[in-house]
Design an enzyme around this catalytic site. Structure first.
Site, PDB file in Angstrom:
ATOM      1  N   HIS A 167      -2.109   0.953   7.002  1.00  0.00           N
ATOM      2  CA  HIS A 167      -2.444   1.095   5.586  1.00  0.00           C
ATOM      3  C   HIS A 167      -2.168   2.523   5.138  1.00  0.00           C
ATOM      4  O   HIS A 167      -2.364   3.479   5.900  1.00  0.00           O
ATOM      5  CB  HIS A 167      -3.915   0.757   5.361  1.00  0.00           C
ATOM      6  CG  HIS A 167      -4.313   0.639   3.920  1.00  0.00           C
ATOM      7  ND1 HIS A 167      -3.647  -0.172   3.033  1.00  0.00           N
ATOM      8  CD2 HIS A 167      -5.305   1.227   3.204  1.00  0.00           C
ATOM      9  CE1 HIS A 167      -4.225  -0.087   1.842  1.00  0.00           C
ATOM     10  NE2 HIS A 167      -5.225   0.763   1.918  1.00  0.00           N
TER      11      HIS A 167
ATOM     12  N   ASN B  11      -8.050   4.714  -2.729  1.00  0.00           N
ATOM     13  CA  ASN B  11      -7.457   3.505  -2.167  1.00  0.00           C
ATOM     14  C   ASN B  11      -6.755   2.717  -3.269  1.00  0.00           C
ATOM     15  O   ASN B  11      -6.812   3.082  -4.444  1.00  0.00           O
ATOM     16  CB  ASN B  11      -8.544   2.659  -1.492  1.00  0.00           C
ATOM     17  CG  ASN B  11      -7.986   1.767  -0.398  1.00  0.00           C
ATOM     18  OD1 ASN B  11      -6.786   1.540  -0.301  1.00  0.00           O
ATOM     19  ND2 ASN B  11      -8.858   1.235   0.419  1.00  0.00           N
TER      20      ASN B  11
ATOM     21  N   CYS C  70       0.818  -1.216   0.000  1.00  0.00           N
ATOM     22  CA  CYS C  70       0.000   0.000   0.000  1.00  0.00           C
ATOM     23  C   CYS C  70       0.848   1.261   0.000  1.00  0.00           C
ATOM     24  O   CYS C  70       0.540   2.240  -0.686  1.00  0.00           O
ATOM     25  CB  CYS C  70      -0.943  -0.010   1.200  1.00  0.00           C
ATOM     26  SG  CYS C  70      -0.101  -0.076   2.802  1.00  0.00           S
TER      27      CYS C  70
END
Length: 469
Positions: A389, A410, A97
């Site tokens: 994250h 995202n 991520c």
């Protein structure tokens, strides 16, 4: 018949000779004795309401029962300021991520500069070199701690995760400054870049084997130069394994593109470093990590020991500020159409089907009837929460110049959230955002002056150091 009688006699003797197990009438201090158990059991009342809750919880998914309808109904995807972005990326089953978010803040620059319909960098290319660098750093850490006991806390942490996917913002800058970038088509994803667990496990086993060899050679009297010579031979094996899993990283490549007006460019040959310089052209050293860790004093510079991916780069360094300042600088950058990389605890109070991040979106307290509140500081100190994250702020909705909610890009593909985007309520920012990366031009002099101070060192087991790892 005699056989069955023999077996019966055996079991009869076993019963006679086996001591009868009995529980003591009293337990040692601190144990659950009969009196305490009686008090606990007596506190539970099976009334009509409790029976209804019991039936509901034992027959349904908990989150479906506690989803806060009021928050869901109040949510919308209206934002009075949006940064133009194209396409949603997908890290799939990997811990990349931090890398996806890092490259995603650069994508809009390339799209706008070249007037492209869409564009994506090769995450696999930088992932390859991140893994190679982490393997080298691991073996260097093994060499530097070769005289320490295997149960030493630093050694245990080094050996516990030799080949992690996770990382920090500083990893992005260090990798790009050294290796450049390439378009996704030049080094596309592979099965093992998108699903990293097996590759990671096998490579970690090899690295632990190498660690055992290096420590053994040290015990036999080999010096650091000899150990580093052996390390290079070990890294040749790691490189070989990485190429087989991820493909061969290019040293140069030819690239052409089609813009929004369907004009196709002339092909041009680049090195990855030249591509970054010519096509992206951003000074990544101008970005500063701002962290909100309430269990450390604010307005100070910190450095987390043993957190680098490149052995010859600095460890992770950040300025610790109160959450209002993080929000203020984030707002300034987003309103200037520059995306913001941020780290948060995505496991708390977010719904992937609805694409909502809001405190109390799940009303656990009402259904269980217990208090579940912790302060942000206590959530860190007691390991209830961490930044696990990284994503990107690409918009904001304001009322009277103050943010009410944030638009989040995202890297979980467009099948999750609202076609890949999440709405973050402003209160969620307060509770679960831990780090933002801000360009120096949006920071005042008093904040920049903190960068000139000597950082206070934190151990790698400090709660804030586990971010994204």
């Amino acid at each position: 018949m005699k056989r069955f009688l023999g077996i019966s006699f055996f079991f009869l003797m076993l019963v006679i000779l086996t001591p009868i197990l009995t529980f003591p009438e009293t337990s040692p201090a601190g144990g659950l004795n009969s009196e305490i158990l009686s008090q606990i059991q007596g506190s539970f009342k099976m009334d009509g309401y409790t029976k209804t809750i019991l039936n509901a919880l034992t027959n349904n998914e908990i989150k479906n029962l506690v989803l806060n309808r009021e928050i869901v109904v109040a949510n919308n995807d209206l934002f009075n300021h949006r940064i133009k972005t194209k396409g949603i990326t997908n890290q799939n089953s990997s811990g990349r991520c931090w890398l996806f978010a890092g490259l995603n803040i650069l994508r809009p620059l390339v799209i706008e500069k070249l007037k492209l319909k869409e564009f994506e960098f090769s995450q696999n290319y930088l992932f390859f070199w991140d893994k190679m660098e982490k393997a080298n750093t691991f073996l260097e850490n093994v060499i530097s701690t070769r005289d320490k006991d295997l149960l030493d806390r630093d050694v245990v942490m080094i050996l516990s995760d030799p080949f992690p996917d996770g990382g920090y913002w500083s990893y992005v800058g260090a990798l790009i400054n050294k290796y450049g970038v390439v378009p996704k088509g030049v080094m596309p994803e592979t099965q093992n870049s998108s699903n990293t667990s097996m590759m990671d496990n096998i490579t970690a086993r090899k690295l632990r084997q190498d660690a055992a060899v290096l420590r053994d050679l040290s015990m036999k009297g080999q010096g650091i130069d000899e150990l580093r010579g052996r390390k290079v031979e070990m890294l040749k094996d790691i490189y070989h394994m990485l190429v087989l899993n991820l493909g061969l990283p290019p040293t140069n490549f030819q690239w052409r593109y089609e813009d929004r007006d369907t004009v196709v460019s002339q092909p041009k040959t680049y090195t990855p470093q030249a591509f970054f310089k010519e096509v992206v052209g951003v000074n990544l050293n101008n970005y500063v990590s701002l962290v909100n860790s309430p269990n450390h004093p604010y307005d100070r510079l910190y450095q987390i020991r043993s957190t680098r991916n490149l052995y010859d780069s600095p460890d992770v360094t950040f300025i610790n500020l109160d959450i209002k300042q993080l929000k203020k600088f984030t707002l300034s950058q987003v309103l200037k159409d520059e995306p913001v990389w941020f780290g948060c605890d995505v496991r708390k109070d977010q719904n992937g089907d609805k694409g909502i991040m809001a405190p109390d979106i799940y009303d656990y307290q009402s259904i269980y009837g217990v208090d579940l509140q912790l302060t942000k500081s206590d959530r860190l100190l007691y390991r209830e929460s961490t930044a696990n994250h990284a994503m990107v702020f690409v918009g904001v909705d304001t009322l009277e110049h103050q943010p009410t909610k944030w638009l989040v890009e995202n890297s979980w593909g467009d099948a999750k959230g609202n076609k890949g985007y999440w709405t973050m309520f402003d209160k969620w920012f307060d509770e679960y955002v831990y780090e933002v990366i801000i360009n120096k031009k949006y920071l005042p002099g008093n904040i920049l002056d903190i960068l000139k101070t000597m950082p206070e060192e934190l151990p790698p087991w400090d709660p804030i150091s586990s971010m994204l790892k």
